[in-house]
Scaffold this active site. Structure first.
Site, short mmCIF file in Angstrom:
data_model
loop_
_atom_site.label_atom_id
_atom_site.label_comp_id
_atom_site.label_asym_id
_atom_site.label_seq_id
_atom_site.Cartn_x
_atom_site.Cartn_y
_atom_site.Cartn_z
N CYS A 168 0.73 -1.13 0.34
CA CYS A 168 -0.16 0.17 0.21
C CYS A 168 0.47 0.95 0.33
O CYS A 168 0.98 1.99 -0.93
CB CYS A 168 -1.27 -0.24 1.19
SG CYS A 168 -2.13 1.68 1.36
N CYS A 173 -1.57 1.99 -3.18
CA CYS A 173 -2.88 2.66 -2.12
C CYS A 173 -2.31 4.26 -2.62
O CYS A 173 -2.53 5.00 -3.01
CB CYS A 173 -3.39 2.45 -1.48
SG CYS A 173 -3.53 0.68 -0.58
N LYS A 176 -0.60 5.24 -5.80
CA LYS A 176 -1.49 6.06 -6.80
C LYS A 176 -2.13 6.69 -7.00
O LYS A 176 -3.14 7.33 -7.12
CB LYS A 176 -2.35 4.00 -6.31
CG LYS A 176 -3.65 4.04 -7.20
CD LYS A 176 -4.79 4.55 -7.33
CE LYS A 176 -4.75 4.17 -5.43
NZ LYS A 176 -5.50 2.53 -5.15
N TYR A 309 -9.19 -3.39 -10.67
CA TYR A 309 -8.80 -1.86 -10.70
C TYR A 309 -7.23 -1.19 -10.66
O TYR A 309 -7.35 -0.17 -10.94
CB TYR A 309 -9.68 -1.76 -9.11
CG TYR A 309 -9.14 -2.41 -7.78
CD1 TYR A 309 -7.82 -1.65 -6.92
CD2 TYR A 309 -8.78 -3.58 -7.79
CE1 TYR A 309 -6.94 -1.68 -6.55
CE2 TYR A 309 -8.39 -4.20 -6.72
CZ TYR A 309 -7.01 -3.58 -6.51
OH TYR A 309 -6.65 -3.70 -4.83
N GLU A 313 -7.30 2.29 -12.89
CA GLU A 313 -6.99 3.00 -12.28
C GLU A 313 -5.39 3.97 -12.77
O GLU A 313 -5.26 4.76 -13.33
CB GLU A 313 -6.15 2.33 -10.59
CG GLU A 313 -7.52 3.00 -10.36
CD GLU A 313 -7.47 2.56 -8.36
OE1 GLU A 313 -8.19 2.23 -7.56
OE2 GLU A 313 -6.06 1.37 -8.03
N HIS A 580 -26.66 21.66 0.45
CA HIS A 580 -26.47 21.48 -0.22
C HIS A 580 -25.71 22.70 -0.28
O HIS A 580 -25.64 23.60 0.27
CB HIS A 580 -27.82 22.17 -0.63
CG HIS A 580 -28.28 22.63 -1.86
ND1 HIS A 580 -28.58 21.95 -3.41
CD2 HIS A 580 -28.25 23.97 -3.00
CE1 HIS A 580 -28.45 22.34 -4.31
NE2 HIS A 580 -28.17 23.46 -4.03
N GLU A 585 -25.55 15.23 -1.29
CA GLU A 585 -27.43 15.15 -1.28
C GLU A 585 -27.71 14.25 -2.09
O GLU A 585 -29.57 13.87 -1.99
CB GLU A 585 -27.69 16.50 -1.22
CG GLU A 585 -27.24 17.33 -2.59
CD GLU A 585 -27.96 18.79 -2.66
OE1 GLU A 585 -28.72 19.24 -1.75
OE2 GLU A 585 -27.18 19.76 -3.34
#
Length: 605
Positions: A168, A173, A176, A309, A313, A580, A585
């Site tokens: 990672c 991670c 990346k 993935y 990615e 908002h 939302e």
């Protein structure tokens, strides 16, 4: 009656006396200003059972005439044990800890072993210095255990290696996400004019500068991990460990120095490494994610082979940084993920210039011209038998990973391995088929390959082993995010898995496209962002799948995940007042179902 040993003679150093006393068979240290104390901790003999079994239990009362001596002895104890409280228990020179730690040591058998004279170099040795292994080591050390972490990175076929921290931090991670951010900045620069910024038409990206900064940051993390281990009194051993028996490992460092270490318990946390296909030229002329993030030269025209993935990615940020990028896919995108969202990701990437060749598999790679980058010809076969060829500067495979269990001699000790994927078989307590050996993280069979999962399971495992806790890792409803150009975050079940589990007639899906306000001035990705809630009808529309495709999807998913984990229903989402203007939302106002057949294209805020 316990012995009260009084240190009051000014000619003797209290620290020197203590260093001798802790070598007794059993010693329990207390502090008091009184000269005579009886039954200072009256329950420990009964609960631990040492007194009845004739182990020679000693309660040592250290009383000091001068404040200076008290400070000296407390400082010595803290330096030796990192424990500020009493009682402080030692057996044969081994530090156990306080009352709770002593009861736990009795419960798991460690106390009896020490009392019987069984000695190990460490209470716990962890094989693997990734996120899970480091988390377990720190937690175990905090609970009074003597811990070592053995970590050694075998170089990739192209010689890439890295420091402490695992996949990672070094090749996963962290780099990346940073390169993903670099590509997003490029998109923002292109939008900047609409927001009044006067920027030139052509803004160039410098690959070498980015890699240098990313690697400098990673090296700072490597240093930080070593520093923390030292502070936590965890021994870091930069050497390759393999089992001799279930209590012994052989460790070999980079200078081929060999030593044997013993431990009462072991945790296997070795993770995995990328696969290479068995085709001509793959090892010689291609790279993997192990190599990409430290690549010193601009990768140029890129071919990414795979549909995971990791593949998407990497393809996403490479294209965002200006590379001519192609993805070769054998069959479907993001196997195991929600396929509607997977195809939407592919469509979005294609609309931003990523080319796809599918369904197709490579058959050989040849070097046309050496260099940095070189030129390589890739020959591949479509599913209909048609042969295709292309020339690229960089060929990257992202076709799965294999657990690093092959060369650590697990067969010597009887640890059960799944032969299909080389992963370790464990029970719900992360215990292997050998009682004192455990496994966590990507190396265990049938669990999620995610860094936070490894960290959580490592911490909880240490707490169960040494902290008298019982909490198990919950592998259900774990949120995650795919950092493609439009991020995909989700928690719970895909629509396909929900239909399979509950029946398609019992599933209702609420969904909607949405347009982030920050995209509105440029019209970027109009009606490309999307959200959906997968609900079980006969459970009051309990939400069993949350999915979002859009900017900052990881941040949004993390927040909503707690609701899904706690059994939130669609009505709970509807009763929640949204913030908002935000992308999140949309999940509070989502009222259109797939079954209605109504359009969900967004035309306004």
């Amino acid at each position: 009656m316990a012995n009260n040993l009084i240190c009051s003679c000014p000619c003797h150093s209290p620290a020197k006396l203590l260093s001798c006393e802790v070598k007794r068979k059993v010693i329990i240290l207390h502090f008091s200003a009184e000269k005579n104390i009886h039954n200072v901790c009256s329950g420990e003999g009964r609960k631990v059972g040492a007194r009845e079994r004739g182990y020679g239990l000693q309660q040592v009362l250290l009383s000091f005439l001068f404040e200076r001596e008290g400070q000296e002895i407390q400082q010595y104890l803290f330096e030796k044990t990192k424990q500020k409280t009493v009682p402080n228990v030692f057996v044969n020179g081994n530090h156990i800890g306080g009352c709770d730690a002593t009861f736990q040591a009795h419960a798991n058998g460690r106390l009896n072993e020490l009392l019987a004279g069984v000695q190990y170099n460490y209470d716990l040795i962890i094989i693997g210095g990734g996120s899970g292994g480091l988390a377990a080591s720190k937690e175990a050390a905090a609970l009074g255990q003597k811990v070592a972490v053995c970590d050694f990175v075998n170089p990739s076929p192209h010689g890439t290696t890295w420091g402490l921290g695992g996949t990672c931090v070094n090749v996963g991670c962290i780099p990346k996400k940073l390169m993903h951010k670099a590509s997003i900045i490029g998109e923002d620069i292109r939008d900047a004019k609409a927001y009044g910024w006067e920027v030139p038409d052509n803004v160039n990206h410098n690959w070498q500068n980015m890699v240098t900064e990313v690697q400098n940051y990673i090296k700072s993390l490597n240093f930080g991990y070593r520093k923390v281990l030292k502070e936590k009194c965890v021994t870091y051993i930069n050497a390759y460990a393999k089992f001799v028996d279930n209590h012994t490992v052989e460790v070999v460092d980079k200078k081929d120095k060999v030593q044997h270490l013993t431990a009462r318990d072991f945790i296997i946390a070795v993770g995995g490494r990328p696969n290479y296909p068995d085709i001509p030229g793959a090892l010689e002329y291609s790279i993997t994610s192990d190599d990409l993030f430290s690549l010193k030269h601009n990768p140029g025209k890129c071919l990414i082979i795979g549909a995971s993935y990791i593949a998407l990615e990497c393809a996403g940020f490479l294209r965002g940084l200006g590379m001519d990028t192609t993805v070769m896919v054998r069959s479907i995108l993001l196997r195991g993920f929600d396929q509607q969202l997977a195809e939407m990701i592919g469509d979005h990437m294609q609309s931003h210039g990523v080319k796809f060749i599918r369904p197709c598999v490579p058959t050989k790679i040849e070097e046309i011209k050496p260099g940095q980058p070189g030129v390589y010809k890739v020959t591949a076969e479509m599913s209909n038998g048609e042969m295709v060829e292309g020339e690229y500067n960089t060929v990257l495979f992202a076709v799965g990973r294999t657990a690093c269990t092959k060369n650590i001699e697990l067969e010597n000790i009887g640890v059960q391995i799944n032969p299909r994927n080389a992963k370790v078989v464990v029970d719900e307590k992360e215990q292997t088929s050998v009682p004192n050996i455990y496994a966590i993280g990507d190396v265990i069979d049938g669990k999620l390959e995610l860094t936070p999962v490894a960290i959580q399971s490592g911490k909880l495992l240490a707490q169960r082993l040494y902290g008298n806790k019982k909490t198990l890792t919950d592998y259900v409803n774990v949120p995650t995010t795919v950092f493609t150009p439009l991020e995909y975050g989700f928690v719970g079940l895909s629509e396909e898995d929900a239909n399979a589990k509950y029946g398609s007639d019992n599933i209702e899906v609420y969904h909607s496209f949405f347009q982030p306000l920050e995209f509105s001035l440029t019209g970027r990705d109009d009606n490309k962002c999307y959200g959906k809630l997968v609900c079980v009808k006969n459970e009051e529309e309990r939400v069993v799948g949350f999915h979002i495709l859009g900017p900052n999807a990881g941040e949004i998913t993390q927040g909503f995940a707690i609701g899904v984990k706690l059994g939130a229903k669609k009505s709970d989402f509807a009763n929640l007042i949204g913030i908002h203007p935000t992308s999140a939302e949309i999940f509070t106002t989502m009222n259109t179902t797939k079954s209605s057949g109504e359009t969900v294209a967004k035309t306004s805020c």
